[in-house]
Design an enzyme around this catalytic site. Structure first.
Site, mmCIF file in Angstrom:
data_model
loop_
_atom_site.group_PDB
_atom_site.id
_atom_site.type_symbol
_atom_site.label_atom_id
_atom_site.label_comp_id
_atom_site.label_asym_id
_atom_site.label_seq_id
_atom_site.Cartn_x
_atom_site.Cartn_y
_atom_site.Cartn_z
ATOM 1 N N SER A 1 0.856 -1.189 0.000
ATOM 2 C CA SER A 1 0.000 0.000 0.000
ATOM 3 C C SER A 1 0.891 1.237 0.000
ATOM 4 O O SER A 1 2.054 1.178 0.432
ATOM 5 C CB SER A 1 -0.889 0.017 1.253
ATOM 6 O OG SER A 1 -1.534 1.263 1.415
ATOM 7 N N TYR B 1 -1.976 -0.920 10.266
ATOM 8 C CA TYR B 1 -1.963 -1.093 8.815
ATOM 9 C C TYR B 1 -0.671 -0.566 8.195
ATOM 10 O O TYR B 1 -0.014 -1.269 7.414
ATOM 11 C CB TYR B 1 -3.168 -0.384 8.210
ATOM 12 C CG TYR B 1 -3.380 -0.688 6.743
ATOM 13 C CD1 TYR B 1 -3.946 -1.896 6.352
ATOM 14 C CD2 TYR B 1 -3.011 0.226 5.758
ATOM 15 C CE1 TYR B 1 -4.140 -2.176 5.008
ATOM 16 C CE2 TYR B 1 -3.208 -0.051 4.420
ATOM 17 C CZ TYR B 1 -3.775 -1.257 4.048
ATOM 18 O OH TYR B 1 -3.974 -1.540 2.713
#
Length: 269
Positions: A155, A169
């Site tokens: 990401s 995350y």
């Protein structure tokens, strides 16, 4: 002499007959990559925790002519990962391509989030990737198979931590980036390419609230995201497919250890 790659560039993307395993196959990225691989003639082993959704994706893959087997299982343990690899090998005789699309997020400010919630994100996004990579690499190396492709999903949050409540995350995606690089250096001598795709916000089940026109918070969050994207829109699962096919095909034979940003220009500014 003109090489085949120059004479027929599309041959670089040929994955017909290759054995490909996709984890998280019922997710937005896993589904898109699975259908694309099926359309290109790969033999698929699709893995996901939701049986109904997994069967739906398998049906779509068969609709475009794909050969598919499904495994209703998550890579929660090394035993799970080994079982997935063995199933692909038993069915197709080899395991050449692997797209690790499974993942998880549960946002929370660090002073409020429980350790258990943080660890769940790390387990899904780091431990699960490590299990799948270990199972894949162990089988190929111990069986003297050279070559192979592994693609992980990272990401832009593995590089940019400027978002509140993402200590789990962002940390997990940063770890995914480094796992990608280390495996690329470790497995280079075996001809195994390891790369990661790093998207920005894409349309998926996890981000559906941001695409809901009636959700005020979702719309506000969407606009904040758009303000960082030079291309002026959020991602669709199909936007990821071209990069995935490149990284899973012979076209990327000299590309390894790379974090490929498919982010509408997010990381450019």
């Amino acid at each position: 002499m003109i090489s085949e790659a120059l004479r027929n560039p599309l041959s670089l993307f040929d994955v017909k007959g290759k054995s490909a395993l996709v984890t998280g196959a019922s997710g937005a990225f896993g589904r898109a990559v699975s259908i694309a691989l099926a359309s290109m003639g790969a033999n698929l082993t699709l893995v996901a925790g939701s049986k109904d959704e997994l069967e739906s994706v398998a049906a779509e893959c068969r609709e475009v002519g794909g050969t598919v087997q499904i495994i209703n299982r998550r890579p929660d343990t090394l035993e799970d990962a080994n079982a997935m690899i063995e199933a692909a090998v038993q069915q197709y005789g080899d395991i050449e391509l692997m797209f690790i699309g499974s993942g998880y997020n549960k946002a929370g400010f660090i002073h409020e989030q429980s350790y258990e919630d943080w660890q769940a994100v790390m387990d899904a996004n780091v431990r699960g990737n490590w299990f799948m990579a270990k199972a894949y690499g162990t089988w190929r190396i111990e069986n003297n198979r050279t070559g192979g492709k592994v693609v992980m999903v990272s990401s832009v949050r593995g590089r940019h931590g400027n978002i509140s409540g993402y200590t789990g995350y962002c940390t997990s995606k940063g770890a995914t980036d480094m796992l990608t690089k280390v495996l690329a250096t470790e497995w280079g001598k075996y001809g195994i390419n390891v790369n990661a795709i790093a998207p920005t916000v894409f349309r998926s089940k996890l981000t559906a609230w941001m695409f809901d026109e009636d959700n005020e918070l979702g719309q506000a969050t969407k606009q904040r995201s758009l303000s960082r994207l030079p291309l002026g829109r959020l991602g669709e699962p199909e936007d990821l497919v071209g990069m995935a096919m490149y990284l899973l095909s012979p076209a990327s034979d000299f590309c390894t250890g790379q974090i490929m940003y498919v982010d509408g220009g997010f990381t450019a500014g």
